[in-house]
Design a protein around this motif. Structure first.
Motif, PDB file in Angstrom:
ATOM      1  N   LEU A 215       0.822  -1.198   0.000  1.00 29.16           N
ATOM      2  CA  LEU A 215       0.000   0.000   0.000  1.00 29.16           C
ATOM      3  C   LEU A 215       0.865   1.261   0.000  1.00 29.16           C
ATOM      4  O   LEU A 215       0.573   2.226  -0.733  1.00 29.16           O
ATOM      5  CB  LEU A 215      -0.914  -0.015   1.227  1.00 29.16           C
ATOM      6  N   SER A 216       1.932   1.258   0.772  1.00 33.17           N
ATOM      7  CA  SER A 216       2.821   2.429   0.834  1.00 33.17           C
ATOM      8  C   SER A 216       3.518   2.655  -0.490  1.00 33.17           C
ATOM      9  O   SER A 216       3.602   3.789  -0.975  1.00 33.17           O
ATOM     10  CB  SER A 216       3.856   2.230   1.949  1.00 33.17           C
ATOM     11  N   PHE A 217       4.013   1.573  -1.093  1.00 30.13           N
ATOM     12  CA  PHE A 217       4.709   1.696  -2.376  1.00 30.13           C
ATOM     13  C   PHE A 217       3.766   2.198  -3.473  1.00 30.13           C
ATOM     14  O   PHE A 217       4.114   3.094  -4.264  1.00 30.13           O
ATOM     15  CB  PHE A 217       5.310   0.352  -2.781  1.00 30.13           C
ATOM     16  N   ILE A 218       2.562   1.608  -3.534  1.00 26.42           N
ATOM     17  CA  ILE A 218       1.605   2.009  -4.570  1.00 26.42           C
ATOM     18  C   ILE A 218       1.191   3.468  -4.377  1.00 26.42           C
ATOM     19  O   ILE A 218       1.129   4.244  -5.341  1.00 26.42           O
ATOM     20  CB  ILE A 218       0.371   1.089  -4.551  1.00 26.42           C
ATOM     21  N   ALA A 219       0.900   3.848  -3.127  1.00 28.44           N
ATOM     22  CA  ALA A 219       0.468   5.222  -2.858  1.00 28.44           C
ATOM     23  C   ALA A 219       1.559   6.218  -3.230  1.00 28.44           C
ATOM     24  O   ALA A 219       1.285   7.251  -3.867  1.00 28.44           O
ATOM     25  CB  ALA A 219       0.098   5.375  -1.376  1.00 28.44           C
ATOM     26  N   PHE A 220       2.795   5.934  -2.841  1.00 30.35           N
ATOM     27  CA  PHE A 220       3.899   6.839  -3.166  1.00 30.35           C
ATOM     28  C   PHE A 220       4.081   6.961  -4.673  1.00 30.35           C
ATOM     29  O   PHE A 220       4.247   8.065  -5.204  1.00 30.35           O
ATOM     30  CB  PHE A 220       5.194   6.344  -2.531  1.00 30.35           C
ATOM     31  N   ARG A 221       4.014   5.832  -5.372  1.00 31.10           N
ATOM     32  CA  ARG A 221       4.200   5.845  -6.835  1.00 31.10           C
ATOM     33  C   ARG A 221       3.101   6.642  -7.527  1.00 31.10           C
ATOM     34  O   ARG A 221       3.370   7.504  -8.376  1.00 31.10           O
ATOM     35  CB  ARG A 221       4.227   4.405  -7.328  1.00 31.10           C
ATOM     36  N   LEU A 222       1.847   6.387  -7.169  1.00 33.87           N
ATOM     37  CA  LEU A 222       0.743   7.050  -7.860  1.00 33.87           C
ATOM     38  C   LEU A 222       0.666   8.541  -7.520  1.00 33.87           C
ATOM     39  O   LEU A 222       0.443   9.374  -8.410  1.00 33.87           O
ATOM     40  CB  LEU A 222      -0.580   6.358  -7.520  1.00 33.87           C
ATOM     41  N   VAL A 223       0.862   8.896  -6.251  1.00 34.99           N
ATOM     42  CA  VAL A 223       0.816  10.309  -5.859  1.00 34.99           C
ATOM     43  C   VAL A 223       1.934  11.089  -6.529  1.00 34.99           C
ATOM     44  O   VAL A 223       1.711  12.180  -7.078  1.00 34.99           O
ATOM     45  CB  VAL A 223       0.894  10.455  -4.326  1.00 34.99           C
ATOM     46  N   SER A 224       3.152  10.562  -6.513  1.00 39.95           N
ATOM     47  CA  SER A 224       4.283  11.270  -7.125  1.00 39.95           C
ATOM     48  C   SER A 224       4.112  11.361  -8.646  1.00 39.95           C
ATOM     49  O   SER A 224       4.447  12.384  -9.257  1.00 39.95           O
ATOM     50  CB  SER A 224       5.598  10.569  -6.780  1.00 39.95           C
ATOM     51  N   TYR A 225       3.565  10.302  -9.252  1.00 45.90           N
ATOM     52  CA  TYR A 225       3.352  10.301 -10.702  1.00 45.90           C
ATOM     53  C   TYR A 225       2.336  11.376 -11.105  1.00 45.90           C
ATOM     54  O   TYR A 225       2.596  12.203 -11.999  1.00 45.90           O
ATOM     55  CB  TYR A 225       2.860   8.924 -11.130  1.00 45.90           C
ATOM     56  N   PHE A 226       1.177  11.384 -10.449  1.00 48.56           N
ATOM     57  CA  PHE A 226       0.148  12.375 -10.784  1.00 48.56           C
ATOM     58  C   PHE A 226       0.633  13.788 -10.466  1.00 48.56           C
ATOM     59  O   PHE A 226       0.363  14.725 -11.232  1.00 48.56           O
ATOM     60  CB  PHE A 226      -1.142  12.077 -10.019  1.00 48.56           C
ATOM     61  N   ALA A 227       1.349  13.959  -9.357  1.00 52.53           N
ATOM     62  CA  ALA A 227       1.845  15.286  -8.979  1.00 52.53           C
ATOM     63  C   ALA A 227       2.801  15.817 -10.032  1.00 52.53           C
ATOM     64  O   ALA A 227       2.703  16.988 -10.456  1.00 52.53           O
ATOM     65  CB  ALA A 227       2.527  15.224  -7.616  1.00 52.53           C
ATOM     66  N   LEU A 228       3.734  14.986 -10.474  1.00 54.89           N
ATOM     67  CA  LEU A 228       4.713  15.427 -11.474  1.00 54.89           C
ATOM     68  C   LEU A 228       4.033  15.775 -12.787  1.00 54.89           C
ATOM     69  O   LEU A 228       4.327  16.816 -13.401  1.00 54.89           O
ATOM     70  CB  LEU A 228       5.757  14.336 -11.693  1.00 54.89           C
ATOM     71  N   VAL A 229       3.107  14.923 -13.222  1.00 55.03           N
ATOM     72  CA  VAL A 229       2.433  15.163 -14.503  1.00 55.03           C
ATOM     73  C   VAL A 229       1.630  16.457 -14.470  1.00 55.03           C
ATOM     74  O   VAL A 229       1.703  17.276 -15.403  1.00 55.03           O
ATOM     75  CB  VAL A 229       1.519  13.961 -14.855  1.00 55.03           C
ATOM     76  N   PHE A 230       0.894  16.694 -13.391  1.00 57.86           N
ATOM     77  CA  PHE A 230       0.056  17.895 -13.330  1.00 57.86           C
ATOM     78  C   PHE A 230       0.863  19.153 -12.997  1.00 57.86           C
ATOM     79  O   PHE A 230       0.414  20.262 -13.280  1.00 57.86           O
ATOM     80  CB  PHE A 230      -1.067  17.699 -12.315  1.00 57.86           C
ATOM     81  N   LEU A 231       2.049  19.003 -12.427  1.00 61.38           N
ATOM     82  CA  LEU A 231       2.913  20.168 -12.211  1.00 61.38           C
ATOM     83  C   LEU A 231       3.557  20.631 -13.506  1.00 61.38           C
ATOM     84  O   LEU A 231       3.740  21.838 -13.737  1.00 61.38           O
ATOM     85  CB  LEU A 231       4.000  19.841 -11.177  1.00 61.38           C
ATOM     86  N   VAL A 232       3.902  19.705 -14.365  1.00 62.93           N
ATOM     87  CA  VAL A 232       4.601  20.036 -15.614  1.00 62.93           C
ATOM     88  C   VAL A 232       3.615  20.390 -16.719  1.00 62.93           C
ATOM     89  O   VAL A 232       3.862  21.306 -17.520  1.00 62.93           O
ATOM     90  CB  VAL A 232       5.504  18.866 -16.052  1.00 62.93           C
ATOM     91  N   LEU A 233       2.489  19.711 -16.788  1.00 69.25           N
ATOM     92  CA  LEU A 233       1.543  19.899 -17.889  1.00 69.25           C
ATOM     93  C   LEU A 233       0.279  20.612 -17.422  1.00 69.25           C
ATOM     94  O   LEU A 233      -0.103  20.534 -16.252  1.00 69.25           O
ATOM     95  CB  LEU A 233       1.164  18.543 -18.486  1.00 69.25           C
ATOM     96  N   SER A 234      -0.375  21.274 -18.348  1.00 71.55           N
ATOM     97  CA  SER A 234      -1.679  21.858 -18.068  1.00 71.55           C
ATOM     98  C   SER A 234      -2.667  20.724 -17.863  1.00 71.55           C
ATOM     99  O   SER A 234      -2.430  19.591 -18.303  1.00 71.55           O
ATOM    100  CB  SER A 234      -2.121  22.743 -19.234  1.00 71.55           C
ATOM    101  N   PRO A 235      -3.809  20.968 -17.199  1.00 75.23           N
ATOM    102  CA  PRO A 235      -4.747  19.881 -16.879  1.00 75.23           C
ATOM    103  C   PRO A 235      -5.166  19.046 -18.080  1.00 75.23           C
ATOM    104  O   PRO A 235      -5.222  17.808 -17.976  1.00 75.23           O
ATOM    105  CB  PRO A 235      -5.935  20.630 -16.271  1.00 75.23           C
ATOM    106  N   GLY A 236      -5.469  19.679 -19.197  1.00 71.59           N
ATOM    107  CA  GLY A 236      -5.893  18.918 -20.371  1.00 71.59           C
ATOM    108  C   GLY A 236      -4.794  18.010 -20.895  1.00 71.59           C
ATOM    109  O   GLY A 236      -5.030  16.835 -21.197  1.00 71.59           O
ATOM    110  N   LYS A 237      -3.589  18.556 -21.007  1.00 66.72           N
ATOM    111  CA  LYS A 237      -2.467  17.750 -21.502  1.00 66.72           C
ATOM    112  C   LYS A 237      -2.110  16.663 -20.494  1.00 66.72           C
ATOM    113  O   LYS A 237      -1.736  15.552 -20.877  1.00 66.72           O
ATOM    114  CB  LYS A 237      -1.252  18.646 -21.764  1.00 66.72           C
ATOM    115  N   ALA A 238      -2.222  16.981 -19.202  1.00 64.63           N
ATOM    116  CA  ALA A 238      -1.900  15.990 -18.168  1.00 64.63           C
ATOM    117  C   ALA A 238      -2.851  14.806 -18.251  1.00 64.63           C
ATOM    118  O   ALA A 238      -2.431  13.634 -18.167  1.00 64.63           O
ATOM    119  CB  ALA A 238      -1.963  16.631 -16.792  1.00 64.63           C
ATOM    120  N   ALA A 239      -4.152  15.083 -18.406  1.00 62.65           N
ATOM    121  CA  ALA A 239      -5.134  14.002 -18.519  1.00 62.65           C
ATOM    122  C   ALA A 239      -4.876  13.164 -19.767  1.00 62.65           C
ATOM    123  O   ALA A 239      -4.956  11.930 -19.730  1.00 62.65           O
ATOM    124  CB  ALA A 239      -6.541  14.588 -18.547  1.00 62.65           C
TER     125      ALA A 239
END
Length: 371
Positions: A215-239
């Motif tokens: 659970l810890s590994f999955i949560a860390f991976r998914l949170v960091s992945y979504f955070a990085l994508v939405f920080l770098v890209l605009s919402p439409g491009k991120a989705a």
């Protein structure tokens, strides 16, 4: 084309002219795999391939870090859809290493293999190891056996005519007749399904080994992945980026696993069959050079992998000629096709099942003992 086993090849026939003594067939078949195993071990093909796997682990980790740096450097642009495709391909290659570790192919130590599979599958790929491993172990124990192999359990697709006929509405029954053509587009959703099933399992009430680690590994991976994508890209491009990455990942995973057993003989629940024939007759190999080995993560040697699941991936190509020759000696059918032929066989089989057409296969072993 798939067939159904109709008689147990382990059934003892009464002694008589032209027939082996009662029990002789069973003893001979039990010893068949033992003989093959002894030959494989004598050839040194059960040895570990530490250099190969360390280069894979280090190389894929470095590639992932480099891709993350490149992703940030490229910035908010639609060209990042290309990055999403590359990431999906990389994640699939990482998943292959997790598969090998879960089968204890990498290290002698069970704990080392377990932790590598946890890190690779949960932390790197963001999927659930416990759910997949439980399902995959059942598949290896009884490939293509009804009520035992979860890979052919009724669901979105029908793998038997009975499952197709059980569809409740006229529309779903009609869709089943075309399911071979829908199969490959449906794989675009498999990436989402793999993540969802893994999370459901780790959050469920059933027993899960190392639940909090997963659970810890999955949560860390998914949170960091979504955070990085939405920080770098605009919402439409991120989705769009996440959608492309998951779609290509699911398609690639499906294209690697689907040809292995779909369209091979289906075993009724009451039929018993010895280990060697159970694994060989229900599996399909994919021919080709080293590029096929890389593309399919070694799963193109499905026969050899099922016979020796803990064998290091590089040794599968080396042992294949030995297994093929041994099967010819025993007159056990060894199936190998090109990758294009395998995909055609998958689609054709699924459509035939959906229409209710399935050939019955009289087991050659049973026929041999009756003659």
């Amino acid at each position: 084309m798939s067939q159904t086993l109709t008689r147990s090849p382990l059934a003892d026939e009464p002694a008589g002219p032209g027939r082996p003594p009662r029990g002789a067939a069973r003893e001979r078949q039990v010893s068949d795999f033992t003989t093959l195993t002894q030959r494989v071990q004598a050839a040194g093909l059960m040895r570990r391939a530490y250099g190969y796997y360390w280069s894979k682990l280090i190389g894929l980790t470095a590639a992932g870090l480099a891709l993350a740096v490149g992703f940030v450097a490229l910035g908010d642009t639609w060209w990042q859809m290309g990055t999403a495709v590359v990431l999906a391909l990389l994640m699939t290659q990482i998943a292959f290493v997790g598969h090998d570790a879960a089968h204890r192919q990498i290290f002698v130590s069970g704990k080392w293999n377990e932790w590598v599979s946890l890190i690779v599958v949960n932390l790197f790929a963001g999927m659930g190891l416990g759910w997949w491993q439980r399902k995959h172990n059942k598949h290896h124990a009884a490939p293509n056996k009804l009520d035992a192999d979860p890979d052919i359990a009724p669901g979105v697709l029908a793998y038997t005519p009975q499952a197709a006929e059980a569809r409740k509405t006229r529309l779903t029954r009609w869709l089943a007749t075309k399911q071979g053509w829908f199969f490959f587009p449906l794989l675009l959703l498999e990436g989402v399904n793999l993540h969802v099933q893994g999370i459901k399992r780790v959050l469920g009430r059933g027993e899960v080994k190392r639940r909090w680690v997963e659970l810890s590994f999955i949560a860390f991976r998914l949170v960091s992945y979504f955070a990085l994508v939405f920080l770098v890209l605009s919402p439409g491009k991120a989705a769009a980026f996440i959608g492309v990455q998951l779609a290509v990942f699911g398609l690639y995973m499906g294209l690697s696993f689907a040809p292995n057993h779909i369209g091979m003989p289906i075993v009724p629940p009451t039929v018993k069959i010895d280990f060697l024939r159970r694994q060989v007759l229900m599996s399909r190999n994919i021919s080709g050079g080293r590029w096929v080995d890389t593309f399919m993560g070694g799963l193109n040697f499905q026969v050899e992998h099922h016979l020796f699941p803990s064998m290091a991936r590089p040794n599968l190509r080396k042992v294949a000629p030995m297994v093929r020759a041994y099967c010819e000696q025993l007159e056990v059918r060894y199936t190998e096709t090109s990758i294009a032929q395998s995909y055609r066989a998958v689609a054709t089989y699924l459509n035939r099942v959906g229409r209710g057409g399935l050939d019955v296969w009289a087991c050659p072993l049973a026929v041999q003992y009756r003659v």
